[in-house]
Design a protein around this motif. Sequence first.
Motif, mmCIF file in Angstrom:
data_model
loop_
_atom_site.group_PDB
_atom_site.id
_atom_site.type_symbol
_atom_site.label_atom_id
_atom_site.label_comp_id
_atom_site.label_asym_id
_atom_site.label_seq_id
_atom_site.Cartn_x
_atom_site.Cartn_y
_atom_site.Cartn_z
ATOM 1 N N GLY A 123 -12.071 14.937 -1.671
ATOM 2 C CA GLY A 123 -11.974 14.360 -3.001
ATOM 3 C C GLY A 123 -10.671 13.627 -3.239
ATOM 4 O O GLY A 123 -10.323 13.327 -4.396
ATOM 5 N N GLN A 124 -9.955 13.291 -2.181
ATOM 6 C CA GLN A 124 -8.638 12.684 -2.342
ATOM 7 C C GLN A 124 -8.702 11.162 -2.510
ATOM 8 O O GLN A 124 -9.680 10.513 -2.122
ATOM 9 C CB GLN A 124 -7.753 13.031 -1.144
ATOM 10 N N TRP A 125 -7.599 10.637 -3.090
ATOM 11 C CA TRP A 125 -7.499 9.208 -3.386
ATOM 12 C C TRP A 125 -6.222 8.613 -2.780
ATOM 13 O O TRP A 125 -5.168 9.253 -2.800
ATOM 14 C CB TRP A 125 -7.457 8.973 -4.896
ATOM 15 N N GLU A 126 -6.382 7.389 -2.266
ATOM 16 C CA GLU A 126 -5.211 6.606 -1.870
ATOM 17 C C GLU A 126 -4.796 5.753 -3.068
ATOM 18 O O GLU A 126 -5.593 4.961 -3.571
ATOM 19 C CB GLU A 126 -5.534 5.706 -0.675
ATOM 20 N N VAL A 127 -3.574 5.938 -3.530
ATOM 21 C CA VAL A 127 -3.065 5.208 -4.694
ATOM 22 C C VAL A 127 -1.998 4.228 -4.206
ATOM 23 O O VAL A 127 -0.927 4.627 -3.769
ATOM 24 C CB VAL A 127 -2.469 6.173 -5.736
ATOM 25 N N GLU A 128 -2.346 2.938 -4.288
ATOM 26 C CA GLU A 128 -1.408 1.899 -3.860
ATOM 27 C C GLU A 128 -0.648 1.380 -5.076
ATOM 28 O O GLU A 128 -1.237 0.997 -6.078
ATOM 29 C CB GLU A 128 -2.148 0.743 -3.189
ATOM 30 N N THR A 129 0.668 1.401 -4.997
ATOM 31 C CA THR A 129 1.515 0.977 -6.103
ATOM 32 C C THR A 129 2.466 -0.131 -5.677
ATOM 33 O O THR A 129 2.720 -0.325 -4.483
ATOM 34 C CB THR A 129 2.349 2.160 -6.636
ATOM 35 N N THR A 138 1.718 3.343 -0.545
ATOM 36 C CA THR A 138 0.440 4.032 -0.693
ATOM 37 C C THR A 138 0.651 5.520 -0.479
ATOM 38 O O THR A 138 1.209 5.936 0.538
ATOM 39 C CB THR A 138 -0.607 3.504 0.304
ATOM 40 N N ARG A 139 0.208 6.294 -1.469
ATOM 41 C CA ARG A 139 0.327 7.743 -1.405
ATOM 42 C C ARG A 139 -1.040 8.366 -1.644
ATOM 43 O O ARG A 139 -1.911 7.778 -2.305
ATOM 44 C CB ARG A 139 1.325 8.264 -2.443
ATOM 45 N N VAL A 140 -1.228 9.566 -1.134
ATOM 46 C CA VAL A 140 -2.502 10.275 -1.272
ATOM 47 C C VAL A 140 -2.363 11.355 -2.339
ATOM 48 O O VAL A 140 -1.393 12.127 -2.343
ATOM 49 C CB VAL A 140 -2.940 10.901 0.068
ATOM 50 N N PHE A 141 -3.347 11.379 -3.253
ATOM 51 C CA PHE A 141 -3.371 12.372 -4.325
ATOM 52 C C PHE A 141 -4.716 13.094 -4.318
ATOM 53 O O PHE A 141 -5.744 12.535 -3.916
ATOM 54 C CB PHE A 141 -3.147 11.709 -5.685
ATOM 55 N N ASP A 142 -4.678 14.330 -4.808
ATOM 56 C CA ASP A 142 -5.904 15.131 -4.865
ATOM 57 C C ASP A 142 -6.806 14.719 -6.030
ATOM 58 O O ASP A 142 -8.013 14.972 -5.992
ATOM 59 C CB ASP A 142 -5.552 16.612 -4.999
#
Length: 551
Positions: A123-129, A138-142
């Motif tokens: 269920g994780q997301w790659e968040v590109e900022t 790019t960091r991974v969040f739950d």
Amino acid sequence: MVQKVAVIGAGISGLTSIKVCLDEGLEPTCFESSQDIGGLWRYKETPTPGHANIYQSVVINSSKEMMAFSDFPPPADLPNNMHHSEVMQYVRLYAETFKLLPHIRFQTTVVRLRRTPDFSTTGQWEVETEEDGGCRETRVFDAVMVCSGHFSHPHLPLSDFPGIESFEGRYFHSWSYQNAEDLQDKRVVVIGIGNSGGDLAVEISRVAEKVYLSTRTGAWVVGRVGDGGLPGDLIGSSRMTRLMRTLFPWWMNRNLEKKLNMAFDHKLYGLKPNHGVLAQIPVVNDDLPARIISGRIKVKPNVREFRRSSVVFADGSIIDKVDVVVFATGYEYDFSYLPKDLQAKSGHRLRLYKHVFPPTLTRPTLAMVGFFHSFGAINPVSEMQGRWATRVFKGLLTLPSEKNMLKEIENDTITLHRRFVCTKRTPLQLENIPYLDSLAGLVGVRPNILWFLIKDPRLALQLFLGPCTPYQYRLTGPGQWAGARQAILTQWERVVQPFRTRVVPEPEPRWSRPWRISVAFSGAVLLCCAVCSKEQLLSFWASLPILKSPQ
């Protein structure tokens, strides 16, 4: 297991989402594209494209007790309907008290959200900022909470207005408006009668030669000042009133319309819409009727076309030598950083289960918070959405199956379109109390008034008869706050406090003091007659000095 949560936006919804994450033991990281908190409520001298903007004189429509965070009553000395600077004062105090600021990365924009390759499992997301300097990361969040709002992209429907390209005056969207300084002695047309259109028309009319307020449909107008001078949204916002609306909707709607027309006849003023007063969020404006009756604002129908410096309206009337046109025509909502499949719509709105969760995700780890228009303040609703979302993230609560969620969304959309006047500009309307109660029931924090009636009758009466303030959802269950009862019982004290700028002595009672003494004496005599023997009364009577014979 969900632990790290990305929060997008540090406005009202973002800040309360950070706090509910901390309350649930999660690790939030908030990405805010500007240099400060506050979102919509932070006034900017120079509007920034892609960001929400407000004008210099904005005063909040909701009173402070109705827009309070549920475990953080506003200071008693703040005015009931706060200027934007005072809203920011309250928001900063909230952020500092709960130590939210260390969790925010300022001047950092989210440019893309992607599911990780193993999303169905994690269920994780790659968040590109992207930071202001152009550095991308790019960091991974739950899990992700989207709190970026929907007042950032102005809707300017120029194609609906033939001849606008040849208009000789100036035109702009209300998003760009700061103040009326450069509109002195101008002829101004304001198109649109939402809250922004009404506010701008009133403010501009104080300096302009004439203001024409153009409306396609009309609107019901309510004031911030209610009965007895109390905040209008505190009057009639009780659970009892809500129950009456559910049981007798036609009668309640008719009575409310009658009451609004007693203040001023909406038909006479050219404002009466075709829909009922509860079918669309009303315009909140105390000054509009006074500006119309004084001739400073003239209400007109929809604009049909522009002819150089003239504006032609749908009824054939023409206003010549127009200098400025202000388009108060709403906003487009844009979440371009979301995956395309999550931008699907149901009717005019995004396809979201209870306005929060996309139903097609195999893991419910993305929540939209604060994405709605309501008959009330955003703060308590966003907070409740966040409280529900974080408990779903943690697996403490579960969502229905995708099939059932899609069916409920479809039914809700049909009900929404029957209940409200829904358009592309206003697709997200909801009533605060029923919606809050529905989510509170899922979280386990909906107040049981019958139980309180047995345990704490004084509080129960406030819950049922008093205004439905957010503190009600902190009395029991997860997130229970020990100060909730006291906050409810003292809310009227905080309402009254800002008015105490001049002490007015209590008026003398109708009865003079001698009359009060006489009545009190008579009562005492009657009481004595009821409890004393005949002999005791005669002895007492003879002992009174005024009855003794002179020597």
